[in-house]
Each structure stands twice: as C-alpha cells, then as structure tokens.
Write an enzyme that holds these catalytic residues in place. Structure first.
Site, PDB file in Angstrom:
ATOM      1  N   THR A   1      37.199  41.322  45.022  1.00  0.00           N
ATOM      2  CA  THR A   1      38.005  42.500  44.704  1.00  0.00           C
ATOM      3  C   THR A   1      39.207  42.124  43.847  1.00  0.00           C
ATOM      4  O   THR A   1      39.570  42.839  42.910  1.00  0.00           O
ATOM      5  CB  THR A   1      38.473  43.216  45.991  1.00  0.00           C
ATOM      6  OG1 THR A   1      37.318  43.596  46.740  1.00  0.00           O
ATOM      7  CG2 THR A   1      39.301  44.447  45.687  1.00  0.00           C
ATOM      8  N   CYS A   2      39.789  40.974  44.125  1.00  0.00           N
ATOM      9  CA  CYS A   2      40.958  40.521  43.374  1.00  0.00           C
ATOM     10  C   CYS A   2      40.612  40.288  41.904  1.00  0.00           C
ATOM     11  O   CYS A   2      41.376  40.653  41.011  1.00  0.00           O
ATOM     12  CB  CYS A   2      41.508  39.240  43.986  1.00  0.00           C
ATOM     13  SG  CYS A   2      41.884  39.374  45.752  1.00  0.00           S
ATOM     14  N   SER A   3      39.455  39.680  41.657  1.00  0.00           N
ATOM     15  CA  SER A   3      39.049  39.335  40.289  1.00  0.00           C
ATOM     16  C   SER A   3      38.362  40.463  39.539  1.00  0.00           C
ATOM     17  O   SER A   3      38.410  40.517  38.314  1.00  0.00           O
ATOM     18  CB  SER A   3      38.107  38.126  40.315  1.00  0.00           C
ATOM     19  OG  SER A   3      38.815  36.971  40.674  1.00  0.00           O
TER      20      SER A   3
ATOM     21  N   THR B   1      38.660  35.698  44.099  1.00  0.00           N
ATOM     22  CA  THR B   1      37.861  36.394  45.105  1.00  0.00           C
ATOM     23  C   THR B   1      37.386  37.732  44.530  1.00  0.00           C
ATOM     24  O   THR B   1      37.959  38.228  43.549  1.00  0.00           O
ATOM     25  CB  THR B   1      38.666  36.595  46.406  1.00  0.00           C
ATOM     26  OG1 THR B   1      39.880  37.280  46.095  1.00  0.00           O
ATOM     27  CG2 THR B   1      38.987  35.250  47.058  1.00  0.00           C
TER      28      THR B   1
END
Length: 157
Positions: free
Chosen positions: A47-49, A45
């Site tokens: 922000t996660c990546s 996703t």
C-alpha cells in the site's frame, strides 16, 4: 498519542542528503516551517509503494502551492532504505525521513508491533505541522488507507 496542539518531540532522524548520511533534528525540519508529514508502516511495502507515496508524489506541487515548505515521508526504516525507495519512486519533492530506531514514532504514540513482518513500525497517518506544532492529524484505523492520503491532506490545507 499525538493530537492537534501537540508539540513534536526533539529527536534525531536519518536522512541522506547529497549522498551522505545526516541526522537532522526535529527543530531543523519543523521549526519555523509549514510541513506535511505522512507516515507509513514500511518502505517498499504494497500500500505504501502503490498508493500512499505515489499520491504525495503526484500532488506535491499542489500541496506546496498551498504554502507548505516541506513534504516528509516518515518510516521506521533506515535512511539508506528510505533514500532508495524515494529514488525508485521518483519522489524528488519528498523528504524521505528515517526514524530508524522508532524513537520519534514511539514518543508520539504512533508505534505498532508488527513482529510477524518487521518488528516496531509506524501506524499510517498524516499531519500538518506548523512551527513544530500539530495543526491537523489524520490517523488510519489498522489495515486501512482512507484518511492519510494526499487528496485528503490537500483538501484540508
């Protein structure tokens, strides 16, 4: 909800080790160790990546130099997705741990309903765990990424 002084619940996780599915339990991962955990709403996703995982990848050596045995990235995804995300992100120093059914996440009160894009997921947080006990925890407000980042954790080790 999890807080400083809480003991982590004993559950099984999914983890791909040497290309094979394993199911380590809480005590195997956190017992007699100093572990940094950061949890994300979902693998791959935005922000996660783009920020959360890359920050820990970049600072993994500095975090481990502060006496941390393991850095864990935790998500309510399956182990194969977590493994693929780790490989795609060059996260060799990070244990990409799956909480596939969300048992751990729900039991510590860090679950959220994202039925519009994924069902039950984890809120974004980070914590320092020593021998299965939470020593520090940083929980993000919904939609934020300000306190669970690698820089904040490194400053608090």
């Amino acid at each position: 909800m999890l807080e400083v002084g809480s003991t982590l619940p004993e559950v099984s996780f999914g983890y791909i080790k040497d290309g094979k599915m394993t199911d380590p339990r809480t005590n195997e991962i956190f017992g007699d160790k100093r572990v940094v955990v950061f949890a994300v709403p979902g693998a791959f996703t935005p922000t996660c990546s783009q920020a959360h995982l890359p920050g820990y990848v970049a600072l993994a050596d500095k975090i481990k130099a502060k006496g941390v045995d393991t850095i864990v990235c935790l998500s309510v995804n399956d182990a194969y997705v977590m493994d693929a995300w780790g490989k795609a992100s060059n996260a060799e120093e990070i244990m990409m741990l799956a909480d596939g059914n969300g048992f751990f996440t729900k039991s510590i009160g860090m679950d959220m309903n994202t039925s519009d894009f994924g069902g039950t997921r984890s809120v974004r947080y980070s914590m320092l765990v020593e021998d299965g006990e939470v020593v520090k925890i940083f929980v993000e407000d919904p939609g934020r990424f300000e306190v669970s980042d690698a820089e904040t954790m490194l400053k608090n080790l």
